[in-house]
Design a protein around this motif. Structure first.
Motif, PDB file in Angstrom:
ATOM      1  N   GLU A 186       0.834  -1.207   0.000  1.00  0.00           N
ATOM      2  CA  GLU A 186       0.000   0.000   0.000  1.00  0.00           C
ATOM      3  C   GLU A 186       0.875   1.267   0.000  1.00  0.00           C
ATOM      4  OE1 GLU A 186      -3.327   1.357   3.066  1.00  0.00           O
ATOM      5  OE2 GLU A 186      -3.428  -0.777   2.603  1.00  0.00           O
ATOM      6  N   ASP A 187       1.872   1.281   0.880  1.00  0.00           N
ATOM      7  CA  ASP A 187       2.777   2.433   0.929  1.00  0.00           C
ATOM      8  C   ASP A 187       3.542   2.599  -0.384  1.00  0.00           C
ATOM      9  OD1 ASP A 187       2.020   2.998   3.484  1.00  0.00           O
ATOM     10  OD2 ASP A 187       3.765   2.094   4.447  1.00  0.00           O
ATOM     11  N   ALA A 188       3.894   1.477  -1.001  1.00  0.00           N
ATOM     12  CA  ALA A 188       4.649   1.542  -2.258  1.00  0.00           C
ATOM     13  C   ALA A 188       3.785   2.115  -3.379  1.00  0.00           C
ATOM     14  CB  ALA A 188       5.169   0.153  -2.634  1.00  0.00           C
ATOM     15  N   THR A 189       2.489   1.838  -3.315  1.00  0.00           N
ATOM     16  CA  THR A 189       1.570   2.358  -4.330  1.00  0.00           C
ATOM     17  C   THR A 189       1.619   3.881  -4.362  1.00  0.00           C
ATOM     18  OG1 THR A 189       0.150   0.496  -3.798  1.00  0.00           O
ATOM     19  CG2 THR A 189      -0.812   2.218  -5.185  1.00  0.00           C
ATOM     20  N   GLU A 220       5.074  -0.557  -6.369  1.00  0.00           N
ATOM     21  CA  GLU A 220       4.020  -1.463  -5.902  1.00  0.00           C
ATOM     22  C   GLU A 220       4.272  -2.876  -6.448  1.00  0.00           C
ATOM     23  OE1 GLU A 220       0.247  -0.320  -7.487  1.00  0.00           O
ATOM     24  OE2 GLU A 220      -0.881  -1.787  -6.308  1.00  0.00           O
ATOM     25  N   GLN A 221       4.662  -2.910  -7.706  1.00  0.00           N
ATOM     26  CA  GLN A 221       4.895  -4.200  -8.359  1.00  0.00           C
ATOM     27  C   GLN A 221       5.997  -5.002  -7.663  1.00  0.00           C
ATOM     28  OE1 GLN A 221       5.355  -3.691 -12.595  1.00  0.00           O
ATOM     29  NE2 GLN A 221       6.032  -5.808 -12.906  1.00  0.00           N
ATOM     30  N   LEU A 222       7.065  -4.305  -7.250  1.00  0.00           N
ATOM     31  CA  LEU A 222       8.162  -4.998  -6.564  1.00  0.00           C
ATOM     32  C   LEU A 222       7.668  -5.629  -5.271  1.00  0.00           C
ATOM     33  CD1 LEU A 222      11.229  -5.684  -6.538  1.00  0.00           C
ATOM     34  CD2 LEU A 222      11.589  -3.586  -5.240  1.00  0.00           C
ATOM     35  N   TRP A 223       6.851  -4.897  -4.517  1.00  0.00           N
ATOM     36  CA  TRP A 223       6.336  -5.427  -3.246  1.00  0.00           C
ATOM     37  C   TRP A 223       5.363  -6.572  -3.479  1.00  0.00           C
ATOM     38  CZ3 TRP A 223       7.963  -5.166   1.578  1.00  0.00           C
ATOM     39  CH2 TRP A 223       8.895  -4.179   1.892  1.00  0.00           C
ATOM     40  N   GLN A 224       4.531  -6.436  -4.487  1.00  0.00           N
ATOM     41  CA  GLN A 224       3.615  -7.532  -4.819  1.00  0.00           C
ATOM     42  C   GLN A 224       4.412  -8.784  -5.174  1.00  0.00           C
ATOM     43  OE1 GLN A 224       1.374  -5.659  -7.937  1.00  0.00           O
ATOM     44  NE2 GLN A 224      -0.375  -5.222  -6.603  1.00  0.00           N
TER      45      GLN A 224
END
Lengths: 354, 354
Positions: free
Chosen positions: B28-31, B38-42
């Motif tokens: 969420e924070d990466a978004t 966001e993609q890296l965290w996903q």
């Protein structure tokens, strides 16, 4: 930023002593594991001793002093931890950028490429193993930055708070690094250079260190919030100034050829603005030379001229001025403390020529 | 280790929930930074959800329970942090080992190699950028492991102590990884496989997690010292067992071809012992196939036979038995607590066949 006032010179010396002590102790511990591990720590010690302005530790101390902090003893390891984080990021960035020199000397990968010269014949293999050592070095300095923070004798709430800020800095800077790297090949304008500047530079150079210093001095939540705004604006202005210097700076002053940013085709705010402002003919001429690995000094001159004529340079200067003003405004909101040194910092950071 | 008692199954579920929550929040924070971040965290979330026995968090809880810890709530984030460290190490190890698959799915570099398929034409470039994303992912999980620890509501002294242990684990495992990597090309016998097993495996798999659990349960310093000895011996035995399984294990049981350790020419204690025990003729035949990238199943069989005939396998089993005994002896020294589950662990770890 070399003409430091006396108290900053004293602080700088203490920071360097803290760094030396940290590396000496770890090198000693590494010796117990293996002479090869000792070598990695010696190499990191050599690298961090070869350069660096200790900007981030000094930001911690500036904020600490501004908010009336009175004893540096417990703050020093925390301030110094910010230099370890910086070094870890540089080591990993250099792998990503395939650079082997830092502060005019071999970086970790560069040094290990030599270390492995006699034992790994194939050059590509040797490079891979040298980069592997550098990956581990960066990991160790991230952990080392936390370790140094935890070694401080500050109270529980302050420790938790500064550790949180530190983790957030790493979260932000890694995001900034990722999108900055991807900007080289993602579709044009899908990544905003101001966002990169905020996350890749402002985050761990100003926001993290200044916030940490303020927390340690016991600043109020609202003052810390104003300081964060100040740090973000200042950090973006700092990065935009860096981008201008990277192209228009005096080689003699900055100590590296200004042509290299043009050769690399570095994606910056100024270049973004160029694409918004230039006409088709200017864009065609720009693309003939920008990012050309074999660009000449004359051709680099054409690129500089185009950045001027298009208005991209002026727009960038205006934007730096805008962020500078925002920084001053945020600073003026702060209720308690003596912000004069942080005020001075704005001019130093945004008007520098190297 | 799949037939878990009910209370361990419940703990496993809590660990996985803590992991999910951590990654959801960070995603969420990466978004807010960029969809690319966001993609890296996903992607990291996907990877950690694809496998892993959560061995290290469970070791924290086992030690915590053994020393009479009574509420898991504040211990869970700290236990789970050990899985984040494990994942960060795997991601960076995979770069060093040039592996692109983990838990039967693409690892971070493997996934990004696909992500960048359409936008980075040159394959070597694409690989470099994929590995760059993986470097950042590992960095984020090191920081994430600290962040999760700090998020626990435990007291000051305990927090400092477990953070110190955690930092020491990273110091040890990076040293172990460095010398293990260098063992591939340093002069023979300059790096001791038992030292590698201690630092690369025992350190962060058993010593760190068990010590952390004991600290959180309030164990005495002398009991923690005995537990550390226990963990070191157990961890070395675990690694030596792993090496035996890697060559002699049943493919069906362990789920990967046993030939791969032979193909890679993996430097292990058993191989070290082979070189001490074998005659010249055996060594010549061994070297014909060991480390041969195109080794056949039949040739791998010759290698296995040589390890048996030379006595290297028996010597390794004897050494496992020695460390196993040392583990039991250390455990018997512990004054306070119920060590029965740690006692059971020894048999599980040292007698397993996968």
């Amino acid at each position: 930023m070399s003409d430091l006032p006396t108290h900053e010179q004293a602080a700088l010396q203490q920071i360097n002593e803290t760094i030396d002590l940290f590396f000496s102790r770890n090198t000693e511990d590494a010796t117990a594991v293996s002479p090869y591990y000792e070598q990695l720590w010696q190499d990191m010690h050599r690298l961090i001793g070869s350069g660096g302005k200790r900007l981030r530790p000094r930001m911690v101390l500036r904020a600490y002093d501004a908010f009336g902090g009175d004893t540096h003893e417990d703050v020093l390891p925390i301030a110094t931890s910010q230099e370890l984080l910086h070094m870890s990021l540089l080591i990993h960035d250099d792998i990503i950028d395939r650079d082997y020199v830092r502060y005019g000397v071999d970086n970790v990968a560069g040094e290990y490429f030599k270390t492995y010269y006699d034992i790994v014949e194939d050059e590509a293999e040797r490079l891979h193993y040298a980069q592997s050592a550098a990956i581990l070095a960066g990991d160790l300095l991230i952990a080392g930055s936390y370790r140094l923070m935890v070694s401080s004798n500050i109270g529980m709430d302050a420790l938790r708070a500064v550790l949180d800020v530190h983790s957030r800095s790493i979260f932000d800077v890694a995001g900034g690094e990722l999108i900055d790297t991807e900007a080289a090949f993602r579709p044009a304008r899908s990544i905003d250079a101001q966002v990169v500047a905020l996350y890749k530079t402002a985050s761990y150079t100003f926001v993290g260190p200044l916030t940490i210093g303020a927390i340690l001095a016991g600043a109020s939540d609202s003052d810390i919030e104003h300081l964060r705004s100040f740090a973000k604006s200042l950090g973006i202005a700092y990065q935009l100034r860096d981008d201008v210097i990277g192209v228009f700076g005096d080689e003699q002053t900055i100590g590296k050829p200004t042509i290299s940013d043009i050769r690399e085709g570095k994606h910056t705010y100024m270049v973004e603005e160029f694409y918004k402002l230039a006409n088709e003919e200017q864009k065609v001429r720009f693309e003939q030379h920008f990012g050309d690995k074999r660009v000449t000094v004359e051709e680099a001159g054409i690129v500089m001229r185009l950045l001027c004529d298009s208005g991209a340079l002026r727009k960038t200067e205006d934007t730096i001025a805008k962020y500078t003003q925002q920084a001053y405004d945020a600073l003026a909101q702060i209720q308690v403390g003596d912000m004069s040194e942080l005020h001075e910092l704005v001019a130093i950071v945004t008007k520098r020529d190297k």
